[in-house]
Design an enzyme around this catalytic site. Structure first.
Site, PDB file in Angstrom:
ATOM      1  CB  SER A 288      34.907  -5.112 -11.700  1.00 33.34           C
ATOM      2  OG  SER A 288      34.692  -4.726 -10.390  1.00 33.34           O
TER       3      SER A 288
ATOM      4  CG  ASP B  74      32.759  -5.120  -7.045  1.00 33.40           C
ATOM      5  OD1 ASP B  74      33.007  -6.165  -6.400  1.00 33.40           O
ATOM      6  OD2 ASP B  74      33.624  -4.542  -7.729  1.00 33.40           O
TER       7      ASP B  74
ATOM      8  CG  ASP C  79      35.430  -8.032  -9.711  1.00 38.45           C
ATOM      9  OD1 ASP C  79      34.863  -7.183  -9.001  1.00 38.45           O
ATOM     10  OD2 ASP C  79      36.585  -7.889 -10.152  1.00 38.45           O
TER      11      ASP C  79
ATOM     12  CG  ASN D 225      35.897   2.014  -5.008  1.00 42.92           C
ATOM     13  OD1 ASN D 225      36.464   1.258  -4.230  1.00 42.92           O
ATOM     14  ND2 ASN D 225      36.430   2.347  -6.174  1.00 42.92           N
TER      15      ASN D 225
ATOM     16  CB  ALA E 257      39.949  10.471 -17.476  1.00 43.21           C
ATOM     17  CB  SER E 258      36.305   6.537 -15.663  1.00 41.43           C
ATOM     18  OG  SER E 258      36.310   5.133 -15.663  1.00 41.43           O
ATOM     19  N   GLY E 259      39.238   5.203 -15.279  1.00 49.85           N
ATOM     20  CA  GLY E 259      40.165   4.236 -15.862  1.00 49.85           C
ATOM     21  C   GLY E 259      39.441   2.987 -16.349  1.00 49.85           C
ATOM     22  CB  THR E 260      36.880   1.012 -15.215  1.00 49.66           C
ATOM     23  OG1 THR E 260      35.939   1.895 -14.604  1.00 49.66           O
ATOM     24  CG2 THR E 260      37.972   0.657 -14.234  1.00 49.66           C
TER      25      THR E 260
HETATM   26  C1  G16 Z   1      38.733  -0.637 -10.577  1.00 48.12           C
HETATM   27  C2  G16 Z   1      39.978  -0.638  -9.744  1.00 48.12           C
HETATM   28  C3  G16 Z   1      39.722   0.171  -8.482  1.00 48.12           C
HETATM   29  C4  G16 Z   1      39.294   1.564  -8.841  1.00 48.12           C
HETATM   30  C5  G16 Z   1      38.173   1.555  -9.847  1.00 48.12           C
HETATM   31  C6  G16 Z   1      38.036   2.949 -10.352  1.00 48.12           C
HETATM   32  O1  G16 Z   1      37.683  -1.166  -9.820  1.00 48.12           O
HETATM   33  O2  G16 Z   1      40.312  -1.958  -9.429  1.00 48.12           O
HETATM   34  O3  G16 Z   1      40.879   0.216  -7.725  1.00 48.12           O
HETATM   35  O4  G16 Z   1      38.844   2.252  -7.732  1.00 48.12           O
HETATM   36  O5  G16 Z   1      38.459   0.685 -10.932  1.00 48.12           O
HETATM   37  O6  G16 Z   1      37.297   3.017 -11.497  1.00 48.12           O
HETATM   38  P1  G16 Z   1      37.310   4.334 -12.348  1.00 48.12           P
HETATM   39  O7  G16 Z   1      38.713   4.605 -12.779  1.00 48.12           O
HETATM   40  O8  G16 Z   1      36.374   4.012 -13.450  1.00 48.12           O
HETATM   41  O9  G16 Z   1      36.798   5.420 -11.446  1.00 48.12           O
HETATM   42  P2  G16 Z   1      36.821  -2.427 -10.223  1.00 48.12           P
HETATM   43  O10 G16 Z   1      36.101  -2.808  -8.973  1.00 48.12           O
HETATM   44  O11 G16 Z   1      35.892  -1.945 -11.308  1.00 48.12           O
HETATM   45  O12 G16 Z   1      37.808  -3.430 -10.709  1.00 48.12           O
END
Ligand code: G16
Length: 545
Positions: A70, A287, A289, A385, A509-512
């Protein structure tokens, strides 16, 4: 040893998982597994194993796998699983994904796989089906080959849809599973997706015209070619649709999401520098994707003005709320709006006090918002976002169809609601579908972007990304609005917030990505900036203690 065990062992040997340092594990995060692409081969293979189990557990219905990172930089990639109705993988199964991916050897992997099958009462001989796609990242090519090896080893029917936007894959999963049933969602093909959107757009517009040209920045990602393709399905003159697609170069992977795209616009609070923004021109950014959408324009007088996910949410809630009223369904259908802690306080006030709709706050990640929105007849959910959608319950759909209109206005409202329910992707946030929804609403209201921006005034805010040694040290509570750990960090944030007027701030913490994010709001722009920087320093310090 069973023959499928041997097949998995042999295939797994070709796709080893790179071990992490002691005590650290791969986790299925906000958007599946996401990291540097060269770490993902073995992980994607194992996600394939899980998808086959999930399909067997779901009565052989198709499961989706999307390979994308993404908004992340081009060198990253990711892999996530899509459930049969097109929504995100059930949360309980995220643990199973984590268990499979972290199995320390091929033998242990087979053991975990078989144990899951026994514990979850999965018949490994039942048919299984997985449909998959990937974004334009070059690494996606080898990753889907790893996935295909897992599907082959587990005797799973595989359908490769090749390059897609994430929401297209979600659509295809639902369409595949509902084909030929009374709940058929659409033809399970990319063409079917375009046809469904184009047809619903026509019905929702009801002869109205779009108010001015629109420049769409596609982050040099998959949204570019897919939007170009979609536009072929729309009679542009009929609706005055004048779209210029920019940043649609997918042949140079290194420029994906670089100084463009929805994440750039939202976090930098400015228009992409290229192509040079034309003053006054309506613009929006997708974005990498194509599941996020942000609108904006550069005003000749006041400069850059952004209309983010909160604005899209309030626009949709207000328009749909009015239609429900005119359709005579206000007492029958419950409308709710779902946001996260990132929602601008002014948007929450506008929705609760002006639109008189309930707002629920969930942790970040559309999977959380989606789940809560499903509890309403009409659930509007958007992250600030730009990631989100509007869900319509079966009761709502039936009410739109079955209610006998007593006036032309009521009939128009019912028909427009039914068209919107087809236009808006019901599986996940979809930038192309959301963009069409916004255009429909603005055309109905005869609004410019300025009119839209006038509905309320955003509180000044600032988002900061903070590099930390170990983001897992940061644990939150209260829908991510407060830190539980590291000890003492929240107290320091509270002290910092107290120094400013009408302020709030949080860190998570970021999840990505391997980083923390800080959000701050305050009465003035300079105070919001100052507070965000202060909190960022607190996080930096605690992240390295
Ligand atoms: C992904 C999730 C979104 C979330 C984002 C948050 O977005 O699908 O729901 O808002 O991660 O990212 P972080 O945890 O890094 O702040 P995407 O568009 O990257 O798939």
């Amino acid at each position: 040893m069973e023959s499928h065990d041997q097949a998995i062992l042999a295939a797994s040997a070709k796709h080893p998982v790179v071990p992490l340092e002691k005590g650290r594990f791969y986790t299925y995060g906000t958007a599946g597994f996401r990291m540097k692409a060269d770490l993902l081969d073995g992980i994607t293979f194992r996600v394939g194993l899980l998808a086959s189990l999930r399909s067997r557990k779901q009565n052989s219905r198709a499961i989706g796998v999307m390979v994308t990172a993404s908004h992340n930089p081009a060198a990253d990639n990711g892999v996530k699983i899509v459930d049969p109705l097109g929504d995100m993988l059930e949360q309980e199964w995220e643990h199973y994904a984590t268990a499979l991916v972290n199995a320390p050897s091929d033998e242990k992997l087979v053991e975990v796989y078989n144990r899951l099958a026994v514990d979850l009462k999965i018949d490994l001989k039942a048919p299984a089906k997985v449909v998959y796609g990937r974004d334009t990242r070059p690494s996606g090519h080898t990753l889907v080959a790893a996935l295909a090896d897992a599907l082959d080893a587990t005797n799973t029917e595989a359908v490769d849809f090749k390059i897609l936007t994430t929401p297209q894959l979600h659509y295809l999963v639902r369409a595949t599973n509902s084909e030929g049933t009374p709940l058929a969602y659409g033809t399970p093909s990319e063409t079917g997706y375009y046809e469904k959107l184009a047809e619903a757009f026509g019905r929702a517009m009801r002869g109205r015209k779009i108010n001015g040209p629109l420049v769409v920045d596609c982050a040099n990602g998959v949204g570019g070619p897919k939007l170009q393709e979609f536009l072929k399905y729309i009679p542009k003159e009929k609706y005055n649709l004048d779209v210029t697609v920019v940043n649609d170069d997918v042949l140079r992977p290194e420029i994906l999401n670089l100084e463009c795209g929805a994440d750039f616009v939202k976090t930098r609070q400015r228009a992409p520098p290229n192509p040079k923004p034309q003053p006054g021109v309506r613009s929006c950014s997708l974005d990498g994707d194509a599941d996020r959408l942000i609108y904006y324009w550069v005003d000749p007088d006041s400069g850059f003005v952004m209309l983010d996910g909160d604005r899209i949410s309030s626009l949709a809630a207000s328009f749909i709320g009015d239609l429900v009223e005119t359709a005579g369904l206000r007492d029958e259908l419950r409308i709710g709006v779902v946001q996260t802690a990132y929602a601008n306080g002014a948007s929450t006030t506008y929705i609760t006090q002006h639109l008189k709709l309930p707002v629920i706050c969930t942790p970040t990640g559309v999977k959380h918002l989606h789940h809560v929105a499903q509890g309403y007849d009409i659930g509007v959910y958007f992250e600030a976002n730009g990631h989100g959608t509007v869900l319509f319950s079966p009761d709502a759909l039936q009410a739109f169809r079955k209610t006998q209109p007593q006036s032309p206005a009521q009939k128009e409202a019912l028909d427009t609601l039914a068209a919107l329910a087809d236009l808006i992707n019901q599986t996940v946030g979809d930038a192309i579908s959301d963009m069409l929804m916004v255009e429909v609403i603005l055309a109905h209201k005869k609004w410019t972007l300025r009119d839209w921006a006038m509905t309320y005034t955003d509180l000044p805010n600032r988002l900061v990304r903070v590099e930390v040694g170990n983001k897992d040290l940061f644990e939150t509570t209260d829908a991510e609005r407060r830190l539980l750990r590291p000890e003492g960090a929240q107290e320091e944030i509270d002290q910092a917030v107290k120094k400013y007027k009408d302020a709030r701030a949080f860190a998570r913490a970021s999840g990505t990505e391997n980083a923390c994010r800080v959000y701050a709001e305050a009465a003035t722009r300079s105070e919001a900036n100052e507070l965000a920087e202060r909190v960022a320093r607190i996080i930096e310090r605690h992240g390295t203690l």
